[in-house]
Design a protein around this motif. Sequence first.
Motif, PDB file in Angstrom:
ATOM      1  N   THR A 216       3.290  16.946 -22.796  1.00 22.60           N
ATOM      2  CA  THR A 216       3.281  15.489 -22.730  1.00 22.60           C
ATOM      3  C   THR A 216       3.189  15.074 -21.279  1.00 22.60           C
ATOM      4  OG1 THR A 216       5.680  15.377 -22.652  1.00 22.60           O
ATOM      5  CG2 THR A 216       4.631  15.197 -24.823  1.00 22.60           C
ATOM      6  N   ARG A 217       2.548  13.970 -21.070  1.00 17.85           N
ATOM      7  CA  ARG A 217       2.360  13.449 -19.720  1.00 17.85           C
ATOM      8  C   ARG A 217       3.529  12.538 -19.374  1.00 17.85           C
ATOM      9  NH1 ARG A 217      -1.821  13.683 -16.241  1.00 17.85           N
ATOM     10  NH2 ARG A 217      -1.862  11.966 -14.768  1.00 17.85           N
ATOM     11  N   ALA A 218       4.032  12.680 -18.159  1.00 20.98           N
ATOM     12  CA  ALA A 218       5.156  11.851 -17.719  1.00 20.98           C
ATOM     13  C   ALA A 218       4.726  10.404 -17.584  1.00 20.98           C
ATOM     14  CB  ALA A 218       5.685  12.353 -16.376  1.00 20.98           C
ATOM     15  N   GLU A 219       5.662   9.521 -17.816  1.00 22.58           N
ATOM     16  CA  GLU A 219       5.410   8.101 -17.631  1.00 22.58           C
ATOM     17  C   GLU A 219       5.275   7.820 -16.145  1.00 22.58           C
ATOM     18  OE1 GLU A 219       5.047   5.608 -19.916  1.00 22.58           O
ATOM     19  OE2 GLU A 219       4.984   7.240 -21.350  1.00 22.58           O
ATOM     20  N   PRO A 220       4.387   6.907 -15.763  1.00 22.09           N
ATOM     21  CA  PRO A 220       4.282   6.578 -14.354  1.00 22.09           C
ATOM     22  C   PRO A 220       5.564   5.910 -13.867  1.00 22.09           C
ATOM     23  CG  PRO A 220       2.932   5.104 -15.676  1.00 22.09           C
ATOM     24  CD  PRO A 220       3.491   6.146 -16.592  1.00 22.09           C
ATOM     25  N   ALA A 221       5.825   6.097 -12.593  1.00 18.31           N
ATOM     26  CA  ALA A 221       6.986   5.462 -11.999  1.00 18.31           C
ATOM     27  C   ALA A 221       6.835   3.958 -12.075  1.00 18.31           C
ATOM     28  CB  ALA A 221       7.119   5.903 -10.533  1.00 18.31           C
ATOM     29  N   SER A 222       7.971   3.271 -12.186  1.00 16.69           N
ATOM     30  CA  SER A 222       7.892   1.824 -12.222  1.00 16.69           C
ATOM     31  C   SER A 222       7.260   1.337 -10.934  1.00 16.69           C
ATOM     32  CB  SER A 222       9.278   1.208 -12.390  1.00 16.69           C
ATOM     33  OG  SER A 222      10.066   1.501 -11.272  1.00 16.69           O
ATOM     34  N   GLY A 223       6.428   0.356 -11.049  1.00 14.23           N
ATOM     35  CA  GLY A 223       5.755  -0.172  -9.880  1.00 14.23           C
ATOM     36  C   GLY A 223       4.416   0.495  -9.631  1.00 14.23           C
ATOM     37  N   ALA A 224       4.145   1.604 -10.324  1.00 19.69           N
ATOM     38  CA  ALA A 224       2.857   2.265 -10.137  1.00 19.69           C
ATOM     39  C   ALA A 224       1.775   1.363 -10.698  1.00 19.69           C
ATOM     40  CB  ALA A 224       2.836   3.613 -10.826  1.00 19.69           C
ATOM     41  N   ARG A 225       0.804   1.102  -9.907  1.00 24.49           N
ATOM     42  CA  ARG A 225      -0.228   0.172 -10.330  1.00 24.49           C
ATOM     43  C   ARG A 225      -1.485   0.885 -10.793  1.00 24.49           C
ATOM     44  NH1 ARG A 225       2.157  -3.060  -6.317  1.00 24.49           N
ATOM     45  NH2 ARG A 225       3.040  -4.862  -7.324  1.00 24.49           N
ATOM     46  N   PHE A 226      -1.593   2.159 -10.501  1.00 22.40           N
ATOM     47  CA  PHE A 226      -2.764   2.885 -10.933  1.00 22.40           C
ATOM     48  C   PHE A 226      -2.380   4.330 -11.188  1.00 22.40           C
ATOM     49  CE2 PHE A 226      -2.493   3.176  -6.402  1.00 22.40           C
ATOM     50  CZ  PHE A 226      -2.753   4.503  -6.141  1.00 22.40           C
ATOM     51  N   GLN A 227      -3.171   4.952 -11.979  1.00 19.73           N
ATOM     52  CA  GLN A 227      -3.010   6.366 -12.271  1.00 19.73           C
ATOM     53  C   GLN A 227      -4.353   7.026 -12.113  1.00 19.73           C
ATOM     54  OE1 GLN A 227      -0.357   8.470 -13.645  1.00 19.73           O
ATOM     55  NE2 GLN A 227       0.674   6.917 -12.422  1.00 19.73           N
ATOM     56  N   LYS A 228      -4.371   8.197 -11.533  1.00 21.51           N
ATOM     57  CA  LYS A 228      -5.601   8.955 -11.431  1.00 21.51           C
ATOM     58  C   LYS A 228      -5.951   9.436 -12.827  1.00 21.51           C
ATOM     59  CE  LYS A 228      -7.486  12.876  -9.002  1.00 21.51           C
ATOM     60  NZ  LYS A 228      -7.173  13.945  -8.062  1.00 21.51           N
TER      61      LYS A 228
ATOM     62  N   ASP B 269       0.836  -1.201   0.000  1.00 16.61           N
ATOM     63  CA  ASP B 269       0.000   0.000   0.000  1.00 16.61           C
ATOM     64  C   ASP B 269       0.875   1.256   0.000  1.00 16.61           C
ATOM     65  OD1 ASP B 269      -2.362  -1.580   0.273  1.00 16.61           O
ATOM     66  OD2 ASP B 269      -2.030  -1.669   2.441  1.00 16.61           O
ATOM     67  N   VAL B 270       1.893   1.239   0.844  1.00 15.01           N
ATOM     68  CA  VAL B 270       2.798   2.385   0.952  1.00 15.01           C
ATOM     69  C   VAL B 270       3.530   2.598  -0.372  1.00 15.01           C
ATOM     70  CG1 VAL B 270       4.906   3.211   2.094  1.00 15.01           C
ATOM     71  CG2 VAL B 270       3.072   2.187   3.446  1.00 15.01           C
ATOM     72  N   GLN B 271       4.003   1.526  -0.974  1.00 12.92           N
ATOM     73  CA  GLN B 271       4.711   1.643  -2.255  1.00 12.92           C
ATOM     74  C   GLN B 271       3.792   2.180  -3.339  1.00 12.92           C
ATOM     75  OE1 GLN B 271       6.233  -2.316  -2.718  1.00 12.92           O
ATOM     76  NE2 GLN B 271       7.778  -2.050  -1.127  1.00 12.92           N
ATOM     77  N   ALA B 272       2.528   1.736  -3.344  1.00 10.11           N
ATOM     78  CA  ALA B 272       1.572   2.226  -4.338  1.00 10.11           C
ATOM     79  C   ALA B 272       1.305   3.709  -4.144  1.00 10.11           C
ATOM     80  CB  ALA B 272       0.270   1.427  -4.257  1.00 10.11           C
ATOM     81  N   LEU B 273       1.157   4.133  -2.891  1.00 13.63           N
ATOM     82  CA  LEU B 273       0.939   5.554  -2.619  1.00 13.63           C
ATOM     83  C   LEU B 273       2.129   6.385  -3.069  1.00 13.63           C
ATOM     84  CD1 LEU B 273      -0.720   5.821   0.915  1.00 13.63           C
ATOM     85  CD2 LEU B 273      -1.553   6.771  -1.220  1.00 13.63           C
ATOM     86  N   LEU B 274       3.313   5.933  -2.726  1.00 16.02           N
ATOM     87  CA  LEU B 274       4.528   6.669  -3.100  1.00 16.02           C
ATOM     88  C   LEU B 274       4.670   6.750  -4.620  1.00 16.02           C
ATOM     89  CD1 LEU B 274       7.029   8.139  -2.150  1.00 16.02           C
ATOM     90  CD2 LEU B 274       8.206   5.947  -2.030  1.00 16.02           C
ATOM     91  N   ALA B 275       4.422   5.646  -5.317  1.00 15.68           N
ATOM     92  CA  ALA B 275       4.515   5.645  -6.780  1.00 15.68           C
ATOM     93  C   ALA B 275       3.478   6.578  -7.386  1.00 15.68           C
ATOM     94  CB  ALA B 275       4.338   4.227  -7.319  1.00 15.68           C
ATOM     95  N   SER B 276       2.284   6.589  -6.820  1.00 15.90           N
ATOM     96  CA  SER B 276       1.211   7.446  -7.322  1.00 15.90           C
ATOM     97  C   SER B 276       1.571   8.917  -7.160  1.00 15.90           C
ATOM     98  CB  SER B 276      -0.079   7.118  -6.574  1.00 15.90           C
ATOM     99  OG  SER B 276      -1.075   8.056  -6.869  1.00 15.90           O
ATOM    100  N   VAL B 277       2.036   9.288  -5.971  1.00 16.28           N
ATOM    101  CA  VAL B 277       2.383  10.687  -5.707  1.00 16.28           C
ATOM    102  C   VAL B 277       3.588  11.105  -6.552  1.00 16.28           C
ATOM    103  CG1 VAL B 277       3.235  12.273  -3.926  1.00 16.28           C
ATOM    104  CG2 VAL B 277       1.375  10.694  -3.403  1.00 16.28           C
ATOM    105  N   THR B 278       4.557  10.212  -6.707  1.00 19.38           N
ATOM    106  CA  THR B 278       5.724  10.516  -7.529  1.00 19.38           C
ATOM    107  C   THR B 278       5.314  10.761  -8.976  1.00 19.38           C
ATOM    108  OG1 THR B 278       7.142   9.183  -6.095  1.00 19.38           O
ATOM    109  CG2 THR B 278       7.968   9.650  -8.300  1.00 19.38           C
ATOM    110  N   ALA B 279       4.434   9.907  -9.504  1.00 22.94           N
ATOM    111  CA  ALA B 279       3.975  10.068 -10.886  1.00 22.94           C
ATOM    112  C   ALA B 279       3.192  11.360 -11.059  1.00 22.94           C
ATOM    113  CB  ALA B 279       3.114   8.874 -11.293  1.00 22.94           C
ATOM    114  N   GLU B 280       2.312  11.683 -10.116  1.00 27.97           N
ATOM    115  CA  GLU B 280       1.548  12.934 -10.194  1.00 27.97           C
ATOM    116  C   GLU B 280       2.464  14.140 -10.134  1.00 27.97           C
ATOM    117  OE1 GLU B 280      -2.448  11.213  -7.980  1.00 27.97           O
ATOM    118  OE2 GLU B 280      -1.456  12.977  -7.159  1.00 27.97           O
TER     119      GLU B 280
END
Length: 153
Positions: free
Chosen positions: A136-148, A112-123
């Motif tokens: 252009t939109r940045a690529e999500p961080a590796s390990g990001a499982r969802f994008q808003k 859960d923590v890793q997903a939150l961190l990946a999400s915030v990093t990608a945003e």
Amino acid sequence: MINFYVDRSSSVPAYAQLVRQVREGLRIGTLRPGDQLPTVRSVVTSCTVNPTTVLKAYRELELSGLVEARQGAGTFVSGTLGHADPHAMARLRSSLARWLGQAREAGLEDEDVQALLASVTAENSARRTQGGGDRTRAEPASGARFQKKEGAA
């Protein structure tokens, strides 16, 4: 000196875990140029991995310019990563430790923590890219499982 560990339940190959630990050590300042990495034999013993795994990790780090093998002496850190102020890193680490405590109290697990961190990093990356005039939109961080989704609340 770094103490390696290998998570057998991880989907990340053991050699890549060793490489990541060295890179993280360089980023947070626990490893510095001139530091010696554990011998292949000691990593094999402590992590119960094949010597080829350790050699592959050390070779990849050497090709990246982060370590150098010295004949008969061992493998030494020769490069650096990141240029953050060590005091700022210590302060942020302390803040993150407090936040992690709150996350644990809320019942969050590692994933859960890793997903939150990946999400915030990608945003954050997307915002920085858009703020710089690049649409252009940045690529999500590796390990990001969802994008808003854009426009979603």
